[in-house]
Design a protein around this motif. Sequence first.
Motif, PDB file in Angstrom:
ATOM      1  N   GLN A   7       0.852  -1.192   0.000  1.00 19.50           N
ATOM      2  CA  GLN A   7       0.000   0.000   0.000  1.00 19.50           C
ATOM      3  C   GLN A   7       0.887   1.241   0.000  1.00 19.50           C
ATOM      4  O   GLN A   7       1.775   1.371   0.845  1.00 19.50           O
ATOM      5  CB  GLN A   7      -0.919   0.021   1.224  1.00 19.50           C
ATOM      6  CG  GLN A   7      -1.994  -1.078   1.208  1.00 19.50           C
ATOM      7  CD  GLN A   7      -2.869  -1.035   2.448  1.00 19.50           C
ATOM      8  OE1 GLN A   7      -2.382  -1.077   3.560  1.00 19.50           O
ATOM      9  NE2 GLN A   7      -4.180  -0.940   2.234  1.00 19.50           N
ATOM     10  N   GLU A   8       0.647   2.126  -0.941  1.00 22.25           N
ATOM     11  CA  GLU A   8       1.400   3.388  -1.039  1.00 22.25           C
ATOM     12  C   GLU A   8       2.910   3.157  -1.029  1.00 22.25           C
ATOM     13  O   GLU A   8       3.660   3.829  -0.320  1.00 22.25           O
ATOM     14  CB  GLU A   8       0.989   4.335   0.091  1.00 22.25           C
ATOM     15  CG  GLU A   8      -0.498   4.716   0.039  1.00 22.25           C
ATOM     16  CD  GLU A   8      -0.887   5.663   1.160  1.00 22.25           C
ATOM     17  OE1 GLU A   8      -0.029   5.934   2.026  1.00 22.25           O
ATOM     18  OE2 GLU A   8      -2.024   6.129   1.161  1.00 22.25           O
ATOM     19  N   ASP A   9       3.356   2.184  -1.834  1.00 21.70           N
ATOM     20  CA  ASP A   9       4.775   1.868  -2.010  1.00 21.70           C
ATOM     21  C   ASP A   9       5.466   1.439  -0.722  1.00 21.70           C
ATOM     22  O   ASP A   9       6.677   1.605  -0.557  1.00 21.70           O
ATOM     23  CB  ASP A   9       5.512   3.070  -2.616  1.00 21.70           C
ATOM     24  CG  ASP A   9       5.014   3.405  -4.021  1.00 21.70           C
ATOM     25  OD1 ASP A   9       4.568   2.476  -4.715  1.00 21.70           O
ATOM     26  OD2 ASP A   9       5.054   4.589  -4.395  1.00 21.70           O
ATOM     27  N   LYS A  10       4.688   0.871   0.200  1.00 22.13           N
ATOM     28  CA  LYS A  10       5.250   0.306   1.421  1.00 22.13           C
ATOM     29  C   LYS A  10       4.687  -1.098   1.651  1.00 22.13           C
ATOM     30  O   LYS A  10       3.601  -1.436   1.173  1.00 22.13           O
ATOM     31  CB  LYS A  10       4.928   1.191   2.635  1.00 22.13           C
ATOM     32  CG  LYS A  10       5.680   2.511   2.645  1.00 22.13           C
ATOM     33  CD  LYS A  10       5.471   3.242   3.962  1.00 22.13           C
ATOM     34  CE  LYS A  10       6.304   4.516   4.021  1.00 22.13           C
ATOM     35  NZ  LYS A  10       6.172   5.204   5.324  1.00 22.13           N
ATOM     36  N   VAL A  11       5.447  -1.900   2.396  1.00 24.30           N
ATOM     37  CA  VAL A  11       4.970  -3.230   2.773  1.00 24.30           C
ATOM     38  C   VAL A  11       3.993  -3.048   3.923  1.00 24.30           C
ATOM     39  O   VAL A  11       4.389  -2.707   5.042  1.00 24.30           O
ATOM     40  CB  VAL A  11       6.137  -4.144   3.189  1.00 24.30           C
ATOM     41  CG1 VAL A  11       5.608  -5.516   3.590  1.00 24.30           C
ATOM     42  CG2 VAL A  11       7.157  -4.264   2.067  1.00 24.30           C
ATOM     43  N   SER A  12       2.729  -3.276   3.645  1.00 26.64           N
ATOM     44  CA  SER A  12       1.708  -3.080   4.670  1.00 26.64           C
ATOM     45  C   SER A  12       1.566  -4.302   5.558  1.00 26.64           C
ATOM     46  O   SER A  12       1.290  -4.190   6.751  1.00 26.64           O
ATOM     47  CB  SER A  12       0.362  -2.754   4.012  1.00 26.64           C
ATOM     48  OG  SER A  12      -0.633  -2.563   4.980  1.00 26.64           O
ATOM     49  N   GLN A  38      14.654   0.258   8.665  1.00 24.21           N
ATOM     50  CA  GLN A  38      14.229   1.297   7.732  1.00 24.21           C
ATOM     51  C   GLN A  38      14.721   0.986   6.322  1.00 24.21           C
ATOM     52  O   GLN A  38      14.028   1.248   5.327  1.00 24.21           O
ATOM     53  CB  GLN A  38      14.770   2.656   8.191  1.00 24.21           C
ATOM     54  CG  GLN A  38      14.329   3.842   7.352  1.00 24.21           C
ATOM     55  CD  GLN A  38      14.879   5.165   7.899  1.00 24.21           C
ATOM     56  OE1 GLN A  38      15.586   5.176   8.912  1.00 24.21           O
ATOM     57  NE2 GLN A  38      14.550   6.260   7.256  1.00 24.21           N
ATOM     58  N   LYS A  39      15.939   0.441   6.216  1.00 21.99           N
ATOM     59  CA  LYS A  39      16.526   0.060   4.943  1.00 21.99           C
ATOM     60  C   LYS A  39      16.888  -1.418   4.966  1.00 21.99           C
ATOM     61  O   LYS A  39      17.076  -2.018   6.016  1.00 21.99           O
ATOM     62  CB  LYS A  39      17.785   0.888   4.663  1.00 21.99           C
ATOM     63  CG  LYS A  39      17.534   2.381   4.510  1.00 21.99           C
ATOM     64  CD  LYS A  39      16.813   2.684   3.211  1.00 21.99           C
ATOM     65  CE  LYS A  39      16.607   4.168   3.016  1.00 21.99           C
ATOM     66  NZ  LYS A  39      15.872   4.453   1.758  1.00 21.99           N
ATOM     67  N   SER A  40      17.017  -1.982   3.750  1.00 25.23           N
ATOM     68  CA  SER A  40      17.428  -3.380   3.581  1.00 25.23           C
ATOM     69  C   SER A  40      16.528  -4.346   4.348  1.00 25.23           C
ATOM     70  O   SER A  40      16.987  -5.287   4.996  1.00 25.23           O
ATOM     71  CB  SER A  40      18.886  -3.557   4.033  1.00 25.23           C
ATOM     72  OG  SER A  40      19.442  -4.721   3.468  1.00 25.23           O
ATOM     73  N   SER A  41      15.226  -4.097   4.265  1.00 24.15           N
ATOM     74  CA  SER A  41      14.258  -4.924   4.982  1.00 24.15           C
ATOM     75  C   SER A  41      12.950  -4.957   4.211  1.00 24.15           C
ATOM     76  O   SER A  41      12.617  -4.018   3.487  1.00 24.15           O
ATOM     77  CB  SER A  41      14.021  -4.367   6.389  1.00 24.15           C
ATOM     78  OG  SER A  41      12.903  -4.987   7.003  1.00 24.15           O
ATOM     79  N   LEU A  42      12.220  -6.058   4.356  1.00 23.16           N
ATOM     80  CA  LEU A  42      10.879  -6.164   3.782  1.00 23.16           C
ATOM     81  C   LEU A  42       9.867  -6.447   4.888  1.00 23.16           C
ATOM     82  O   LEU A  42       8.901  -7.176   4.702  1.00 23.16           O
ATOM     83  CB  LEU A  42      10.847  -7.262   2.710  1.00 23.16           C
ATOM     84  CG  LEU A  42      11.632  -6.941   1.429  1.00 23.16           C
ATOM     85  CD1 LEU A  42      11.775  -8.169   0.544  1.00 23.16           C
ATOM     86  CD2 LEU A  42      10.964  -5.805   0.662  1.00 23.16           C
ATOM     87  N   THR A  52       7.816  -1.076   6.157  1.00 23.07           N
ATOM     88  CA  THR A  52       9.031  -0.574   5.529  1.00 23.07           C
ATOM     89  C   THR A  52       8.786  -0.213   4.071  1.00 23.07           C
ATOM     90  O   THR A  52       7.811  -0.639   3.457  1.00 23.07           O
ATOM     91  CB  THR A  52      10.166  -1.608   5.606  1.00 23.07           C
ATOM     92  OG1 THR A  52       9.759  -2.806   4.920  1.00 23.07           O
ATOM     93  CG2 THR A  52      10.476  -1.951   7.052  1.00 23.07           C
ATOM     94  N   GLU A  53       9.710   0.571   3.513  1.00 24.83           N
ATOM     95  CA  GLU A  53       9.591   0.967   2.114  1.00 24.83           C
ATOM     96  C   GLU A  53       9.745  -0.251   1.203  1.00 24.83           C
ATOM     97  O   GLU A  53      10.402  -1.233   1.560  1.00 24.83           O
ATOM     98  CB  GLU A  53      10.651   2.008   1.762  1.00 24.83           C
ATOM     99  CG  GLU A  53      12.067   1.460   1.786  1.00 24.83           C
ATOM    100  CD  GLU A  53      13.129   2.497   1.463  1.00 24.83           C
ATOM    101  OE1 GLU A  53      14.050   2.174   0.708  1.00 24.83           O
ATOM    102  OE2 GLU A  53      13.043   3.634   1.994  1.00 24.83           O
ATOM    103  N   LEU A  54       9.151  -0.165   0.026  1.00 23.96           N
ATOM    104  CA  LEU A  54       9.223  -1.267  -0.931  1.00 23.96           C
ATOM    105  C   LEU A  54      10.437  -1.079  -1.839  1.00 23.96           C
ATOM    106  O   LEU A  54      10.359  -0.461  -2.901  1.00 23.96           O
ATOM    107  CB  LEU A  54       7.936  -1.332  -1.768  1.00 23.96           C
ATOM    108  CG  LEU A  54       7.831  -2.531  -2.720  1.00 23.96           C
ATOM    109  CD1 LEU A  54       7.746  -3.832  -1.930  1.00 23.96           C
ATOM    110  CD2 LEU A  54       6.627  -2.383  -3.640  1.00 23.96           C
ATOM    111  N   SER A  55      11.584  -1.574  -1.388  1.00 28.15           N
ATOM    112  CA  SER A  55      12.824  -1.508  -2.157  1.00 28.15           C
ATOM    113  C   SER A  55      13.406  -2.918  -2.201  1.00 28.15           C
ATOM    114  O   SER A  55      13.746  -3.480  -1.157  1.00 28.15           O
ATOM    115  CB  SER A  55      13.815  -0.526  -1.518  1.00 28.15           C
ATOM    116  OG  SER A  55      13.306   0.791  -1.542  1.00 28.15           O
TER     117      SER A  55
END
Length: 299
Positions: free
Chosen positions: A24-29, A226-230, A234-237
């Motif tokens: 949702q909204e480019d994040k892992v909900s 915050q980074k390198s995580s799903l 967290t953000e979807l990267s």
Amino acid sequence: MTYIIENAHILKDKELTINSLLIQEDKVSANLTHSKQYQFIKMNLEPYIMTPSFVLLNSNISPKITHHELKQLFKEQFLMKGSTTLFTHVPVSYESELEYKVKGMKTALISSPIDYIIGIKISLRHLTPSLIRKCKKEKIPAIFVEIGEHDDFMGIPWGWIREAMFPYNCPLIPIISSSKKKEAKALLSNWKQIILQEKIPAIDEEISENTPISKKVLNKIGLYPQKSSLMNGTELSYNLYFKEREINNVDEADLFHYHGDRLVITVHKGKIVRVLNEVLFKPGFGEYVTVRTPSFFSL
């Protein structure tokens, strides 16, 4: 937009777990055990191995770097390798230099297509409680300390350093002077003994450049999860690699170093930034990452 990533083979610590992610909204909900009951659009990732995107340390970036050089560096050393976060530092000799040098690096990276985090580098001899307090005020996430001699450890007011670091506790990270690499083992042994004895928030080894930074180190800096995580929230990267039998039992670092030819897609904050050998360069899409609480998350 809300959708579901189905059958994601997520690599973590040499193990593949099959999961579905609600986006949702480019994040892992949410991480979903079952996704059939949801009516959202579904994206099937069964043919791929999925990893969070990487955070890389690179100290060869100068505020004087040209736009062309910076663009090539981001393409070749980051986006083509599945990294969407740069970790770098600026050299500081005195406390009075700190603000304008960090500001200069931020200005140089304003057109960055990936996120970036900036620490400082200073000689261990010049490490003072006053400098630590300045770093704390400016939310500097890491202090790289250059060690050149065993005598550098002498005369450092470690107790005052520890008190000045609290409660932000940005870690000290050792760098062995290039002229002393032959003595690195002995110098690092001395470093480990002191930080353990004095209870100093620190990393006990040098961080290798241009290789994925471990979750343990990212956590101490305050970048994980915050980074390198799903994880949820967290953000979807992420990266997608073609799934092959020979890469089923490797870790993220092995994928990075030995199987880069199988990397097909890199996504940064929900947006595709690399497909096969093509980089979709987005100047200014990157952001300066502010670390609010180092070592917040318990691994």
